[in-house]
Design a protein around this motif. Structure first.
Motif, PDB file in Angstrom:
ATOM      1  N   GLU A 163       0.609  -1.082   0.144  1.00  0.00           N
ATOM      2  CA  GLU A 163      -0.147   0.319  -0.277  1.00  0.00           C
ATOM      3  C   GLU A 163       0.503   1.334  -0.225  1.00  0.00           C
ATOM      4  O   GLU A 163       0.938   2.213  -0.543  1.00  0.00           O
ATOM      5  CB  GLU A 163      -1.121   0.023   1.462  1.00  0.00           C
ATOM      6  N   ALA A 164       1.563   1.567   0.754  1.00  0.00           N
ATOM      7  CA  ALA A 164       2.976   2.389   0.873  1.00  0.00           C
ATOM      8  C   ALA A 164       3.499   2.491  -0.357  1.00  0.00           C
ATOM      9  O   ALA A 164       4.017   3.480  -1.068  1.00  0.00           O
ATOM     10  CB  ALA A 164       3.540   2.217   2.238  1.00  0.00           C
ATOM     11  N   ALA A 165       3.894   1.556  -1.044  1.00  0.00           N
ATOM     12  CA  ALA A 165       4.748   1.472  -2.686  1.00  0.00           C
ATOM     13  C   ALA A 165       3.558   1.999  -3.554  1.00  0.00           C
ATOM     14  O   ALA A 165       4.358   2.751  -4.312  1.00  0.00           O
ATOM     15  CB  ALA A 165       4.610  -0.040  -2.818  1.00  0.00           C
ATOM     16  N   LEU A 166       2.613   1.760  -3.178  1.00  0.00           N
ATOM     17  CA  LEU A 166       1.773   2.174  -4.000  1.00  0.00           C
ATOM     18  C   LEU A 166       1.931   4.004  -4.860  1.00  0.00           C
ATOM     19  O   LEU A 166       1.672   4.371  -6.095  1.00  0.00           O
ATOM     20  CB  LEU A 166       0.245   2.457  -4.076  1.00  0.00           C
ATOM     21  N   CYS A 167       2.228   4.618  -3.857  1.00  0.00           N
ATOM     22  CA  CYS A 167       2.422   6.128  -3.547  1.00  0.00           C
ATOM     23  C   CYS A 167       3.442   5.730  -4.125  1.00  0.00           C
ATOM     24  O   CYS A 167       3.949   7.589  -5.073  1.00  0.00           O
ATOM     25  CB  CYS A 167       2.620   6.430  -2.341  1.00  0.00           C
ATOM     26  N   ALA A 168       4.210   5.542  -5.325  1.00  0.00           N
ATOM     27  CA  ALA A 168       5.470   5.805  -5.866  1.00  0.00           C
ATOM     28  C   ALA A 168       5.589   6.052  -7.692  1.00  0.00           C
ATOM     29  O   ALA A 168       5.953   6.698  -7.865  1.00  0.00           O
ATOM     30  CB  ALA A 168       5.967   4.253  -5.518  1.00  0.00           C
ATOM     31  N   SER A 169       4.105   6.053  -7.423  1.00  0.00           N
ATOM     32  CA  SER A 169       3.656   6.413  -8.755  1.00  0.00           C
ATOM     33  C   SER A 169       3.642   8.264  -8.976  1.00  0.00           C
ATOM     34  O   SER A 169       3.812   8.256  -9.888  1.00  0.00           O
ATOM     35  CB  SER A 169       2.610   5.867  -9.657  1.00  0.00           C
ATOM     36  N   ARG A 170       3.738   8.448  -7.599  1.00  0.00           N
ATOM     37  CA  ARG A 170       3.676  10.182  -7.915  1.00  0.00           C
ATOM     38  C   ARG A 170       4.846  10.985  -7.956  1.00  0.00           C
ATOM     39  O   ARG A 170       5.820   9.857  -7.706  1.00  0.00           O
ATOM     40  CB  ARG A 170       3.320  10.521  -6.491  1.00  0.00           C
ATOM     41  N   THR A 171       4.371  11.544  -8.943  1.00  0.00           N
ATOM     42  CA  THR A 171       5.703  12.260  -9.146  1.00  0.00           C
ATOM     43  C   THR A 171       6.423  13.004  -7.793  1.00  0.00           C
ATOM     44  O   THR A 171       7.922  13.000  -8.096  1.00  0.00           O
ATOM     45  CB  THR A 171       4.927  13.808 -10.439  1.00  0.00           C
ATOM     46  N   SER A 172       6.190  13.234  -7.071  1.00  0.00           N
ATOM     47  CA  SER A 172       6.476  13.691  -6.189  1.00  0.00           C
ATOM     48  C   SER A 172       6.794  12.545  -4.884  1.00  0.00           C
ATOM     49  O   SER A 172       8.034  12.684  -3.917  1.00  0.00           O
ATOM     50  CB  SER A 172       6.006  14.743  -4.655  1.00  0.00           C
ATOM     51  N   SER A 173       6.849  11.898  -5.535  1.00  0.00           N
ATOM     52  CA  SER A 173       7.714  10.471  -4.213  1.00  0.00           C
ATOM     53  C   SER A 173       9.201  10.427  -4.807  1.00  0.00           C
ATOM     54  O   SER A 173       9.418  10.436  -5.867  1.00  0.00           O
ATOM     55  CB  SER A 173       7.179   8.855  -4.940  1.00  0.00           C
ATOM     56  N   PRO A 174      10.449  10.064  -3.848  1.00  0.00           N
ATOM     57  CA  PRO A 174      12.385  10.202  -3.892  1.00  0.00           C
ATOM     58  C   PRO A 174      11.930   8.785  -4.646  1.00  0.00           C
ATOM     59  O   PRO A 174      13.327   9.340  -5.126  1.00  0.00           O
ATOM     60  CB  PRO A 174      12.084   9.777  -2.830  1.00  0.00           C
ATOM     61  N   ASP A 175      10.916   7.919  -4.847  1.00  0.00           N
ATOM     62  CA  ASP A 175      10.997   6.290  -5.630  1.00  0.00           C
ATOM     63  C   ASP A 175      10.570   6.224  -7.064  1.00  0.00           C
ATOM     64  O   ASP A 175      10.282   5.050  -7.691  1.00  0.00           O
ATOM     65  CB  ASP A 175      10.527   5.357  -4.535  1.00  0.00           C
ATOM     66  N   HIS A 176      10.051   7.906  -7.530  1.00  0.00           N
ATOM     67  CA  HIS A 176       9.450   7.679  -8.741  1.00  0.00           C
ATOM     68  C   HIS A 176      10.569   6.783 -10.077  1.00  0.00           C
ATOM     69  O   HIS A 176      10.220   6.686 -10.619  1.00  0.00           O
ATOM     70  CB  HIS A 176       9.251   9.427  -9.000  1.00  0.00           C
ATOM     71  N   ASP A 177      11.614   8.115 -10.187  1.00  0.00           N
ATOM     72  CA  ASP A 177      12.520   7.952 -11.231  1.00  0.00           C
ATOM     73  C   ASP A 177      12.673   5.739 -10.793  1.00  0.00           C
ATOM     74  O   ASP A 177      12.570   5.357 -11.788  1.00  0.00           O
ATOM     75  CB  ASP A 177      13.979   8.328 -11.644  1.00  0.00           C
ATOM     76  N   TYR A 178      12.934   5.586 -10.278  1.00  0.00           N
ATOM     77  CA  TYR A 178      13.320   4.146  -9.839  1.00  0.00           C
ATOM     78  C   TYR A 178      12.179   3.405 -10.226  1.00  0.00           C
ATOM     79  O   TYR A 178      12.088   1.905 -10.772  1.00  0.00           O
ATOM     80  CB  TYR A 178      13.542   3.486  -8.144  1.00  0.00           C
ATOM     81  N   PHE A 179      10.748   3.436  -9.540  1.00  0.00           N
ATOM     82  CA  PHE A 179       9.308   2.694  -9.555  1.00  0.00           C
ATOM     83  C   PHE A 179       9.223   2.921 -11.488  1.00  0.00           C
ATOM     84  O   PHE A 179       8.966   2.033 -12.317  1.00  0.00           O
ATOM     85  CB  PHE A 179       8.431   4.008  -9.158  1.00  0.00           C
ATOM     86  N   VAL A 180       9.811   3.708 -12.119  1.00  0.00           N
ATOM     87  CA  VAL A 180       9.153   4.079 -13.668  1.00  0.00           C
ATOM     88  C   VAL A 180      10.478   3.348 -14.404  1.00  0.00           C
ATOM     89  O   VAL A 180       9.829   3.009 -15.608  1.00  0.00           O
ATOM     90  CB  VAL A 180       9.307   5.798 -13.874  1.00  0.00           C
ATOM     91  N   ASP A 181      11.657   3.142 -14.256  1.00  0.00           N
ATOM     92  CA  ASP A 181      12.172   3.043 -14.818  1.00  0.00           C
ATOM     93  C   ASP A 181      12.073   1.268 -14.596  1.00  0.00           C
ATOM     94  O   ASP A 181      12.011   0.377 -15.797  1.00  0.00           O
ATOM     95  CB  ASP A 181      14.109   2.915 -13.631  1.00  0.00           C
ATOM     96  N   VAL A 182      11.917   0.774 -13.626  1.00  0.00           N
ATOM     97  CA  VAL A 182      11.383  -0.695 -13.303  1.00  0.00           C
ATOM     98  C   VAL A 182      10.147  -0.966 -14.208  1.00  0.00           C
ATOM     99  O   VAL A 182       9.931  -2.014 -14.902  1.00  0.00           O
ATOM    100  CB  VAL A 182      11.309  -1.156 -11.666  1.00  0.00           C
ATOM    101  N   SER A 183       9.563   0.083 -13.857  1.00  0.00           N
ATOM    102  CA  SER A 183       8.118  -0.629 -14.431  1.00  0.00           C
ATOM    103  C   SER A 183       7.922  -0.522 -15.920  1.00  0.00           C
ATOM    104  O   SER A 183       7.706  -1.743 -16.773  1.00  0.00           O
ATOM    105  CB  SER A 183       7.264   0.643 -14.360  1.00  0.00           C
ATOM    106  N   GLU A 184       8.863  -0.205 -16.573  1.00  0.00           N
ATOM    107  CA  GLU A 184       9.073  -0.308 -18.613  1.00  0.00           C
ATOM    108  C   GLU A 184       9.996  -1.296 -18.666  1.00  0.00           C
ATOM    109  O   GLU A 184       9.845  -2.009 -20.009  1.00  0.00           O
ATOM    110  CB  GLU A 184      10.156   1.619 -18.719  1.00  0.00           C
ATOM    111  N   ARG A 185      10.864  -2.378 -17.586  1.00  0.00           N
ATOM    112  CA  ARG A 185      11.099  -3.729 -17.737  1.00  0.00           C
ATOM    113  C   ARG A 185      10.022  -4.354 -17.297  1.00  0.00           C
ATOM    114  O   ARG A 185      10.464  -4.999 -18.249  1.00  0.00           O
ATOM    115  CB  ARG A 185      12.545  -3.190 -17.305  1.00  0.00           C
ATOM    116  N   LEU A 186       9.957  -4.420 -16.230  1.00  0.00           N
ATOM    117  CA  LEU A 186       9.289  -5.206 -15.884  1.00  0.00           C
ATOM    118  C   LEU A 186       7.720  -5.472 -15.315  1.00  0.00           C
ATOM    119  O   LEU A 186       7.096  -6.665 -15.434  1.00  0.00           O
ATOM    120  CB  LEU A 186      10.208  -5.847 -14.422  1.00  0.00           C
TER     121      LEU A 186
END
Length: 288
Positions: A232-255
């Motif tokens: 549930e907490a990780a779902l917030c990573a898709s927000r642009t304000s998240s410090p993990d947003h870039d990491y989330f986008v990178d992994v999402s594009e690959r996997l």
């Protein structure tokens, strides 16, 4: 330590093996039946003595530890898998008496692999958190789920460990902080953040044989409520304000997005480990 012993707990009986470190006298036997009152009576023999006992973290350990602590006996909870590993290869038939003696010897040698004994206030929050996670999918019990949610959030606002998780981790709110705090426990028992991830059940298992390797799957060995809260907490990573947003986008594009959320959840578990560990005893301070 005057008295050092091991207790092998079963449904019908508890096998004991303890030694008086002053005289060297060893006592063995069984406590039958394995009930709270019978155990309480047996423990009365150690009143006023410096006694330490260990038992394995298997079915029935909770009431045994509670009675040990009630009697003023220092209680240790052994991790079952590591305890079995330290037993080594079997040279003879395994018995309850041998198990109790093994626990006692590990305690004497200061080699007992310890499991965390959750304090009563952490257990209360753990039960409420698990109940909330179970009830939230049943619309008919929405009122009860709302009550538990309010209690968990209220607790998180008062408890130092929960407040630290809310303040330092993006996506972790009061509700998820309380559940993560109760289910993760004292992270000082983990030698590394990788062990904390393994405790959550979010680690990836690998099966291989003769050059063949299966696709990795989630271990799912830890508490389901803990995995739910981290996800549930990780779902917030898709927000642009998240410090993990870039990491989330990178992994999402690959996997794909689902695996990306899981990866962020594992990163959060590692951060939880470090935050609670750095707080020390204050992380599990009891609040009213």
């Amino acid at each position: 330590m005057a008295i050092v012993g091991g207790l092998d707990v079963h449904r019908a009986q508890i096998t004991f093996d303890y030694v008086d470190t002053v005289t060297g006298e060893v006592q063995t036997g069984r406590i039958v039946p394995a009930t709270r009152l019978v155990l309480r009576g047996w423990l009365s023999r150690f009143e006023g003595l410096d006694a330490v006992f260990a038992t394995e973290g298997c079915t029935g350990w909770r009431f045994v530890v509670e009675e040990l602590e009630r009697a003023g006996v220092e209680a240790h909870l052994a991790e079952p898998a590591d305890t079995a590993t330290l037993r080594g290869r079997k040279k003879r038939a395994k018995t309850d008496r041998a198990d109790a003696r093994h626990l006692r010897q590990l305690l004497v040698d200061e080699r007992l692999p310890e499991s965390w004994i959750a304090p009563s206030h952490a257990l209360e929050i753990r039960i409420k958190g698990r109940t909330y996670v179970a009830l939230r999918i049943i619309d008919a019990l929405g009122v009860e789920a709302a009550r538990l949610k309010a209690e968990l959030r209220g607790f998180a606002r008062r408890q130092p460990g929960c407040r630290a998780l809310v303040d330092e981790l993006y996506g972790v709110g009061e509700l998820t902080a309380a559940i993560i705090w109760a289910e993760m426990g004292d992270t000082r028992r983990f030698s590394s953040s990788s062990q904390a991830v393994r405790h959550t059940g979010l680690d990836i298992t690998v099966w291989s044989s003769d050059g063949k390797r299966s696709r990795g799957r989630l271990a799912r060995q830890g508490p389901p409520a803990l995995r739910w809260a981290l996800f549930e907490a990780a779902l917030c990573a898709s927000r642009t304000s998240s410090p993990d947003h870039d990491y989330f986008v990178d992994v999402s594009e690959r996997l794909g997005a689902k695996r990306a959320y899981m990866s962020v959840a594992r990163k959060l578990a590692r951060r939880v480990h470090h935050i609670l560990r750095s707080l020390g005893d204050a992380a599990f301070e009891q609040v009213t």
